[in-house]
Scaffold this motif. Sequence first.
Motif, mmCIF file in Angstrom:
data_model
loop_
_atom_site.group_PDB
_atom_site.id
_atom_site.type_symbol
_atom_site.label_atom_id
_atom_site.label_comp_id
_atom_site.label_asym_id
_atom_site.label_seq_id
_atom_site.Cartn_x
_atom_site.Cartn_y
_atom_site.Cartn_z
ATOM 1 N N UNK A 10 91.279 14.614 64.689
ATOM 2 C CA UNK A 10 90.622 14.447 65.926
ATOM 3 C C UNK A 10 89.393 13.322 65.559
ATOM 4 N N UNK A 11 88.923 12.502 66.743
ATOM 5 C CA UNK A 11 88.029 11.616 66.684
ATOM 6 C C UNK A 11 86.841 12.049 67.796
ATOM 7 N N UNK A 12 85.755 12.192 67.237
ATOM 8 C CA UNK A 12 84.338 12.376 68.114
ATOM 9 C C UNK A 12 83.652 10.957 68.177
ATOM 10 N N UNK A 13 83.610 10.471 69.183
ATOM 11 C CA UNK A 13 82.834 9.235 69.633
ATOM 12 C C UNK A 13 81.341 9.567 70.315
ATOM 13 N N UNK A 14 80.243 9.177 69.787
ATOM 14 C CA UNK A 14 79.093 9.228 70.495
ATOM 15 C C UNK A 14 78.505 8.313 71.040
ATOM 16 N N UNK A 15 78.415 8.239 72.521
ATOM 17 C CA UNK A 15 78.129 7.187 73.063
ATOM 18 C C UNK A 15 76.640 6.497 72.857
ATOM 19 N N UNK A 16 76.537 5.392 72.874
ATOM 20 C CA UNK A 16 75.326 4.633 72.690
ATOM 21 C C UNK A 16 75.088 4.584 71.299
ATOM 22 N N UNK A 17 75.743 5.110 70.211
ATOM 23 C CA UNK A 17 75.420 5.058 68.941
ATOM 24 C C UNK A 17 76.016 4.048 68.263
ATOM 25 N N UNK A 18 75.130 3.363 67.222
ATOM 26 C CA UNK A 18 75.675 2.315 66.407
ATOM 27 C C UNK A 18 76.132 2.635 65.207
ATOM 28 N N UNK A 19 76.255 1.877 64.105
ATOM 29 C CA UNK A 19 76.433 2.353 62.766
ATOM 30 C C UNK A 19 75.484 2.937 62.071
ATOM 31 N N UNK A 20 75.713 3.863 61.205
ATOM 32 C CA UNK A 20 74.706 4.704 60.469
ATOM 33 C C UNK A 20 73.540 5.267 61.401
ATOM 34 N N UNK A 21 74.106 5.810 62.392
ATOM 35 C CA UNK A 21 73.239 6.475 63.566
ATOM 36 C C UNK A 21 72.482 7.733 62.893
ATOM 37 N N UNK A 22 73.114 8.141 62.018
ATOM 38 C CA UNK A 22 72.299 9.475 61.279
ATOM 39 C C UNK A 22 70.964 9.005 60.302
ATOM 40 N N UNK A 23 70.876 7.650 60.104
ATOM 41 C CA UNK A 23 70.067 7.500 58.902
ATOM 42 C C UNK A 23 68.559 7.079 59.285
ATOM 43 N N UNK A 24 67.859 8.255 59.827
ATOM 44 C CA UNK A 24 66.547 7.991 60.040
ATOM 45 C C UNK A 24 65.712 7.383 58.881
ATOM 46 N N UNK A 25 66.272 7.855 57.482
ATOM 47 C CA UNK A 25 65.232 7.165 56.360
ATOM 48 C C UNK A 25 65.323 5.663 56.303
ATOM 49 N N UNK A 26 66.371 5.103 57.111
ATOM 50 C CA UNK A 26 66.456 3.788 57.106
ATOM 51 C C UNK A 26 65.551 2.948 57.977
ATOM 52 N N UNK A 27 65.017 3.704 58.892
ATOM 53 C CA UNK A 27 64.076 3.254 59.765
ATOM 54 C C UNK A 27 62.908 2.867 59.249
ATOM 55 N N UNK A 28 61.999 2.214 59.855
ATOM 56 C CA UNK A 28 60.637 1.653 59.497
ATOM 57 C C UNK A 28 59.915 3.007 59.272
#
Length: 250
Positions: free
Chosen positions: A192-210
Amino acid sequence: MSVGQDVTYTVDELTMVGHLARPDGDGPWPAVLIGHDGVGLDAYQRRRADILADHGYVTFAMDFHGGRTYFGEPEAMLDRTMPLLGDPGRMLAIGRTALDILLAVPGVDHRRLGALGFGAGGRIVLELACGGAAFAAIALIHPALPPAALAEHWASVTGAFLLCTGSEDPLCTPAQLLTFGTVLQEAGVDWRVDVFGGAQHAFWAVEASAEGTAGPVATVPGVGYHADAARRAWDSVLRHFLDEMPPLGS
């Protein structure tokens, strides 16, 4: 209460530093192998291992960058990751070494084995799956996909697939996952496929933000943190593992 520890091992001519998390007690326990994304084994994936252990799974988060992470270094990340993705033999060796470490943990039930892969780590998980690893459940978050996926490559796979991506992901589009899902279906694989509207690549990666705070990821175009997608994807992963390989006593 789970217990976590670093595990040092050698593969691909590098000293890797993986993270092993175990539930309290003797088991038998289901087990999950985690493959990190191209940036490296960071705090997020280590924490996923700890959370899964709290849910009753022995979990090993592999390392395939020799203890390094590449936050803010996209060119260095690509220099390490792209040759690896072009060499299935290397990926399989890295994955099998990590899987052997997981399966050697006392109390692991080899019949209840799962895998979770992010980005490039998802591709390593895929190489293991089509290479004969007996995963009962496979969850992939915006995985790197094989360049030419053929149904016969997946004919021996028995585990159920969960494939997740963001609607705005330019590197792992919903259409690509649906195409891959069709290949799995032709091979008789549950998916099965789950698609999350409005999300880009690495949408989980809070550590990669400023400064590690929630917000836009300032690395490359098409990559960005999305809190709702991160939460919903993780809920889907937990449900997938629970449905396909329930913990002892559930």
